[in-house]
Design a protein around this motif. Structure first.
Motif, PDB file in Angstrom:
ATOM      1  N   PHE A  91      -3.970  -7.354-100.558  1.00 58.26           N
ATOM      2  CA  PHE A  91      -3.414  -6.307-101.424  1.00 58.26           C
ATOM      3  C   PHE A  91      -2.976  -5.102-100.599  1.00 58.26           C
ATOM      4  O   PHE A  91      -1.895  -4.541-100.814  1.00 58.26           O
ATOM      5  CB  PHE A  91      -4.467  -5.894-102.454  1.00 58.26           C
ATOM      6  CG  PHE A  91      -3.977  -4.878-103.445  1.00 58.26           C
ATOM      7  CD1 PHE A  91      -3.209  -5.254-104.530  1.00 58.26           C
ATOM      8  CD2 PHE A  91      -4.298  -3.529-103.296  1.00 58.26           C
ATOM      9  CE1 PHE A  91      -2.756  -4.311-105.456  1.00 58.26           C
ATOM     10  CE2 PHE A  91      -3.855  -2.584-104.211  1.00 58.26           C
ATOM     11  CZ  PHE A  91      -3.078  -2.974-105.288  1.00 58.26           C
ATOM     12  N   GLY A  92      -3.805  -4.704 -99.629  1.00 60.49           N
ATOM     13  CA  GLY A  92      -3.445  -3.580 -98.780  1.00 60.49           C
ATOM     14  C   GLY A  92      -2.175  -3.838 -97.995  1.00 60.49           C
ATOM     15  O   GLY A  92      -1.319  -2.960 -97.856  1.00 60.49           O
ATOM     16  N   LEU A  93      -2.026  -5.044 -97.478  1.00 66.01           N
ATOM     17  CA  LEU A  93      -0.828  -5.388 -96.723  1.00 66.01           C
ATOM     18  C   LEU A  93       0.417  -5.338 -97.597  1.00 66.01           C
ATOM     19  O   LEU A  93       1.506  -5.016 -97.117  1.00 66.01           O
ATOM     20  CB  LEU A  93      -0.983  -6.782 -96.114  1.00 66.01           C
ATOM     21  CG  LEU A  93      -1.875  -6.861 -94.878  1.00 66.01           C
ATOM     22  CD1 LEU A  93      -2.254  -8.305 -94.581  1.00 66.01           C
ATOM     23  CD2 LEU A  93      -1.181  -6.238 -93.673  1.00 66.01           C
ATOM     24  N   ARG A  94       0.265  -5.637 -98.869  1.00 63.64           N
ATOM     25  CA  ARG A  94       1.422  -5.643 -99.768  1.00 63.64           C
ATOM     26  C   ARG A  94       1.746  -4.266-100.317  1.00 63.64           C
ATOM     27  O   ARG A  94       2.888  -4.024-100.715  1.00 63.64           O
ATOM     28  CB  ARG A  94       1.169  -6.613-100.936  1.00 63.64           C
ATOM     29  CG  ARG A  94       1.028  -8.077-100.511  1.00 63.64           C
ATOM     30  CD  ARG A  94       0.963  -8.993-101.725  1.00 63.64           C
ATOM     31  NE  ARG A  94       2.208  -8.912-102.473  1.00 63.64           N
ATOM     32  CZ  ARG A  94       2.282  -8.808-103.794  1.00 63.64           C
ATOM     33  NH1 ARG A  94       1.166  -8.766-104.519  1.00 63.64           N
ATOM     34  NH2 ARG A  94       3.439  -8.754-104.395  1.00 63.64           N
ATOM     35  N   THR A  95       0.781  -3.355-100.343  1.00 63.37           N
ATOM     36  CA  THR A  95       0.997  -2.096-101.066  1.00 63.37           C
ATOM     37  C   THR A  95       0.815  -0.837-100.232  1.00 63.37           C
ATOM     38  O   THR A  95       1.216   0.241-100.668  1.00 63.37           O
ATOM     39  CB  THR A  95       0.030  -2.000-102.268  1.00 63.37           C
ATOM     40  OG1 THR A  95      -1.327  -1.976-101.792  1.00 63.37           O
ATOM     41  CG2 THR A  95       0.216  -3.188-103.219  1.00 63.37           C
ATOM     42  N   ASN A  96       0.220  -0.936 -99.057  1.00 62.07           N
ATOM     43  CA  ASN A  96      -0.147   0.259 -98.292  1.00 62.07           C
ATOM     44  C   ASN A  96       0.507   0.202 -96.912  1.00 62.07           C
ATOM     45  O   ASN A  96       0.145  -0.624 -96.078  1.00 62.07           O
ATOM     46  CB  ASN A  96      -1.678   0.324 -98.156  1.00 62.07           C
ATOM     47  CG  ASN A  96      -2.151   1.629 -97.545  1.00 62.07           C
ATOM     48  OD1 ASN A  96      -1.543   2.167 -96.625  1.00 62.07           O
ATOM     49  ND2 ASN A  96      -3.261   2.145 -98.051  1.00 62.07           N
ATOM     50  N   VAL A  97       1.462   1.101 -96.684  1.00 62.07           N
ATOM     51  CA  VAL A  97       2.211   1.069 -95.429  1.00 62.07           C
ATOM     52  C   VAL A  97       1.309   1.359 -94.229  1.00 62.07           C
ATOM     53  O   VAL A  97       1.544   0.854 -93.123  1.00 62.07           O
ATOM     54  CB  VAL A  97       3.392   2.054 -95.474  1.00 62.07           C
ATOM     55  CG1 VAL A  97       2.920   3.507 -95.499  1.00 62.07           C
ATOM     56  CG2 VAL A  97       4.350   1.819 -94.305  1.00 62.07           C
ATOM     57  N   ARG A  98       0.256   2.143 -94.420  1.00 62.72           N
ATOM     58  CA  ARG A  98      -0.646   2.412 -93.305  1.00 62.72           C
ATOM     59  C   ARG A  98      -1.364   1.139 -92.860  1.00 62.72           C
ATOM     60  O   ARG A  98      -1.522   0.886 -91.664  1.00 62.72           O
ATOM     61  CB  ARG A  98      -1.669   3.484 -93.680  1.00 62.72           C
ATOM     62  CG  ARG A  98      -1.106   4.886 -93.777  1.00 62.72           C
ATOM     63  CD  ARG A  98      -2.254   5.874 -93.737  1.00 62.72           C
ATOM     64  NE  ARG A  98      -1.827   7.228 -94.016  1.00 62.72           N
ATOM     65  CZ  ARG A  98      -2.633   8.278 -93.972  1.00 62.72           C
ATOM     66  NH1 ARG A  98      -3.907   8.126 -93.678  1.00 62.72           N
ATOM     67  NH2 ARG A  98      -2.185   9.496 -94.237  1.00 62.72           N
ATOM     68  N   ILE A  99      -1.820   0.343 -93.813  1.00 66.97           N
ATOM     69  CA  ILE A  99      -2.486  -0.900 -93.461  1.00 66.97           C
ATOM     70  C   ILE A  99      -1.499  -1.872 -92.833  1.00 66.97           C
ATOM     71  O   ILE A  99      -1.807  -2.527 -91.829  1.00 66.97           O
ATOM     72  CB  ILE A  99      -3.169  -1.508 -94.699  1.00 66.97           C
ATOM     73  CG1 ILE A  99      -4.353  -0.629 -95.122  1.00 66.97           C
ATOM     74  CG2 ILE A  99      -3.640  -2.943 -94.407  1.00 66.97           C
ATOM     75  CD1 ILE A  99      -5.066  -1.091 -96.355  1.00 66.97           C
TER      76      ILE A  99
END
Length: 224
Positions: A91-99
């Motif tokens: 989910f972080g990879l899909r939604t969070n540019v920092r991750i």
């Protein structure tokens, strides 16, 4: 007054990290200059150097941010916790540019002449800390080497997310994570305990991330 200055400084620092994440996500470490970071962040170079002495210092900070995914998720250690962590990272990879930027940097740094294994070792240790009590409870086959399994999981997720990125822009990443666990569980979990674990993530994890249950498969009760 001092508090106000500290708050402004923190706002600037976060803006720099946001700008750096956008730049690194688009162009990688080698393709990003500090001028690119300044442009995306909307700050001066002086402000950047006040907070970060170098491009590598910026990159290291973003690489460490991936571990925020596990914050609050390790209160109850077990196999389902690891399953949920893979979905949280997806989910972080899909939604969070920092991750996304941090993971890209981890992979790039791992390809340098002197690769840094630290992020991988950290995730392997996290998995081991969850899977050891799971094995003690009988959720994993007793002969399994938990350290080797943890290493396999981190390597498998890394490959899955890279492949998903190349093929679909990570649109299918959660589906691929479900596949990973669907195929893996029968080889590591006693048959009578497999129904206790949901490859699509626990109900609480799915609700938090806004994910559906696995297609064509009903949600099942989840054990820690």
């Amino acid at each position: 007054m001092a508090r106000a200055r500290e708050e402004r400084a923190e706002i600037t620092r976060q803006a720099i990290l946001d700008g750096a994440a956008v730049a690194f996500d688009r162009s990688g470490f080698g393709g990003t200059s500090l001028s690119d970071v300044v442009r995306h962040a909307g700050v001066t170079k002086g402000a950047l150097y006040f907070h970060f002495p170098s491009k590598e210092a910026l990159a290291r900070t973003l690489m460490d941010e991936q571990f925020q995914v596990s914050e609050g998720a390790l209160e109850e250690l077990g196999l389902q916790t690891v399953i949920d962590l893979t979905h949280r990272m997806a989910f972080g990879l899909r939604t969070n540019v920092r991750i996304r930027a941090g993971i890209r940097l981890v992979i790039e740094f791992g390809s340098f002449t002197h690769p840094d294994p630290t992020p991988y070792e950290t995730w392997i240790d996290t998995c081991r800390s969850c899977l050891t009590p799971a094995q003690e409870r009988g959720d994993l086959f007793p002969p399994l080497d938990v350290g080797a399994l943890s290493t396999f999981l981190v390597g498998s997720f890394t490959g899955i997310q890279v492949t998903s990125h190349v093929r679909t822009g990570r649109e299918d990443l959660h589906r691929r994570v479900i596949d990973l666990w669907t195929f893996l569980l029968p080889g590591i979990v006693p048959a009578d305990r497999i129904p206790l674990f949901d490859p699509a993530g626990s109900p609480a994890c799915r609700a938090e991330l806004g994910l559906a249950a696995a297609p064509d498969a009903p949600a099942v009760p989840v054990a820690g």
